[in-house]
Design an enzyme around this catalytic site. Structure first.
Site, mmCIF file in Angstrom:
data_model
loop_
_atom_site.group_PDB
_atom_site.id
_atom_site.type_symbol
_atom_site.label_atom_id
_atom_site.label_comp_id
_atom_site.label_asym_id
_atom_site.label_seq_id
_atom_site.Cartn_x
_atom_site.Cartn_y
_atom_site.Cartn_z
ATOM 1 N N THR A 128 0.857 -1.079 -0.011
ATOM 2 C CA THR A 128 0.027 -0.017 -0.038
ATOM 3 C C THR A 128 0.861 1.170 0.124
ATOM 4 O OG1 THR A 128 -1.855 -1.069 1.079
ATOM 5 C CG2 THR A 128 -1.749 1.000 1.241
ATOM 6 N N THR A 146 1.855 -5.000 4.024
ATOM 7 C CA THR A 146 1.489 -5.441 5.199
ATOM 8 C C THR A 146 0.823 -6.671 5.490
ATOM 9 O OG1 THR A 146 -0.727 -4.331 5.362
ATOM 10 C CG2 THR A 146 1.381 -3.089 6.112
ATOM 11 N N ASP A 147 0.061 -7.417 4.191
ATOM 12 C CA ASP A 147 -0.527 -8.613 4.323
ATOM 13 C C ASP A 147 0.287 -9.765 4.702
ATOM 14 O OD1 ASP A 147 -2.799 -7.228 3.943
ATOM 15 O OD2 ASP A 147 -3.258 -8.047 2.065
HETATM 16 N N1 ASP Z 1 -2.996 -5.456 0.658
HETATM 17 C C1 ASP Z 1 -1.754 -4.739 0.941
HETATM 18 C C2 ASP Z 1 -0.793 -5.498 0.719
HETATM 19 O O1 ASP Z 1 -0.162 -6.316 1.551
HETATM 20 C C3 ASP Z 1 -1.789 -4.097 2.269
HETATM 21 C C4 ASP Z 1 -0.624 -3.183 2.559
HETATM 22 O O2 ASP Z 1 0.092 -3.039 1.843
HETATM 23 O O3 ASP Z 1 -0.739 -2.708 3.681
HETATM 24 O O4 ASP Z 1 -0.084 -5.191 -0.404
#
Ligand code: ASP
Length: 354
Positions: free
Chosen positions: A36, A113-114
């Site tokens: 993100t 973050t995932d």
């Molecule tokens: N869905 C995103 C990912 O993991 C969430 C993020 O980056 O925070 O790429």
């Protein structure tokens, strides 16, 4: 050097100038992998990671203001969403970082973050003692008023440049907290305070924008190093979460598909429904290691109860109990250990009983 794009096609980039700065400044390599923090979009437009490292850094003027002596080297590794990151790409990233650390004082890796808790733990296991290696990202995009990426990036650069965090294992810096990769997990799908270490708490805090220096409270609770050759083949290791009334169908399918190991997120302290026992027994007959973790958010596992499917029966079948390690992390560890050719006894040492 081989990099990976969002479409997972390897591309080659050269011409990266690697040099430590002199004593007046700190040199930190920033490796951008997507997530993100690399998204530039409004709610309903194209919400995918696209920004380059430079484009992300341009959105964070606070770096120059709060870290004036830090020189940031930019490395565009990939623009992957977290769920597209694979163990093979983690291995490539680890190789890249291993080379970088010879030429810099610290490394920041931006990441979705995932899957940040898995990639950071992968690197923690395969890279030995090192300069600070710090993962960060954001929960909101830079086009969102609630953007947390700038603050996280500044904090991560400060921790990566800090002598106090050398040889501390790979770290995750989010929302003002510094976590050990071996302990941290994403606990909320949307909140900025999502990253927590439920069993042991953070290893430190940081708030660069409030002129607060990185503080280190403690070392990570356990650290293991499993050296891996860069061209090693990573085996298929399955992760299965138990549920009321579960039977052995998924275990049989995993064994049929050639699983080199199975991690079970068991119930509570390490117990499974009776229907699962046959699947575990089949795996053990085939000499496939079975590692027991818990589907609870925190707390250890142990062979305590003695009813059908309970911990003591799993222990008799030769399962390995892995207290204080989440299912996804135990899977990464088992996969790396199997790739490194660890035998049963050596495997058990990697999953200490307390
Ligand atoms: N869905 C995103 C990912 O993991 C969430 C993020 O980056 O925070 O790429």
């Amino acid at each position: 050097m081989s990099f990976v794009t969002a479409e997972s096609k390897p591309v080659t980039r050269t011409g990266v100038a690697l040099k430590r700065t002199n004593r007046e400044g700190t040199s930190v390599a920033a490796v951008f992998t997507g997530g993100t923090i690399a998204v530039s979009a409004n709610k309903n437009s194209n919400v995918v990671p696209v920004l380059t490292g430079r484009e992300i850094l341009e959105r964070v003027p606070e770096i120059a203001k709060y870290l004036p002596t830090t020189r940031v080297q930019v490395h565009d590794f990939a623009t992957l969403p977290g769920p597209h990151m694979s163990p093979e790409m983690m291995l490539t990233l680890a190789g890249f970082v291993r080379v970088l650390q010879e030429h810099t004082d610290g490394i920041v890796i931006t990441h979705g973050t995932d899957s940040m808790e898995e990639t950071s733990y992968f690197l923690d296991l395969v890279i030995g003692d090192h300069v600070p290696i710090v993962f960060t990202g954001s929960m909101h995009t830079s086009t969102d008023a609630a953007w947390d990426g700038g603050r996280n990036l500044v904090d991560a650069l400060a921790v990566a440049g800090s002598e106090s965090f050398r040889d501390s294992g790979v770290l995750v810096v989010m929302n003002g907290y510094i976590h050990a990769a071996s302990e941290v997990t994403k606990t909320h799908s949307m909140r900025t305070d999502t990253f927590r270490s439920p069993d042991f708490g953070s290893v430190g805090t940081i708030n660069t924008l409030a002129m607060d220096e990185p503080r280190r409270f403690r070392a990570p609770r356990t650290r293991h190093h499993i050296p891996l050759p860069e061209d090693v083949e990573l085996p298929y290791v399955e992760l299965l979460q138990t549920y009321a009334g579960m039977d052995d169908r998924l275990f049989v399918a995993a064994l049929k598909a050639g699983a080199a190991g199975i991690v079970i997120e068991a119930m509570g302290q390490g117990n499974v429904p009776p229907g699962v026992v046959n699947g575990v027994a089949r795996a053990r007959e085939m000499n496939v290691p079975v590692v027991i973790t818990t589907r609870c958010m925190s707390g250890p596992v142990r062979p305590y109860y003695s009813y059908e499917g309970a911990g003591r029966e799993l222990e008799k079948l030769g399962c390995i109990f892995s207290p204080y390690l989440s299912g996804p992390k135990a899977r990464i560890k088992l996969m790396i250990a199997r790739a490194a050719g660890y035998s049963d006894a050596k495997l058990r040492e990697l999953f200490p009983s307390a």
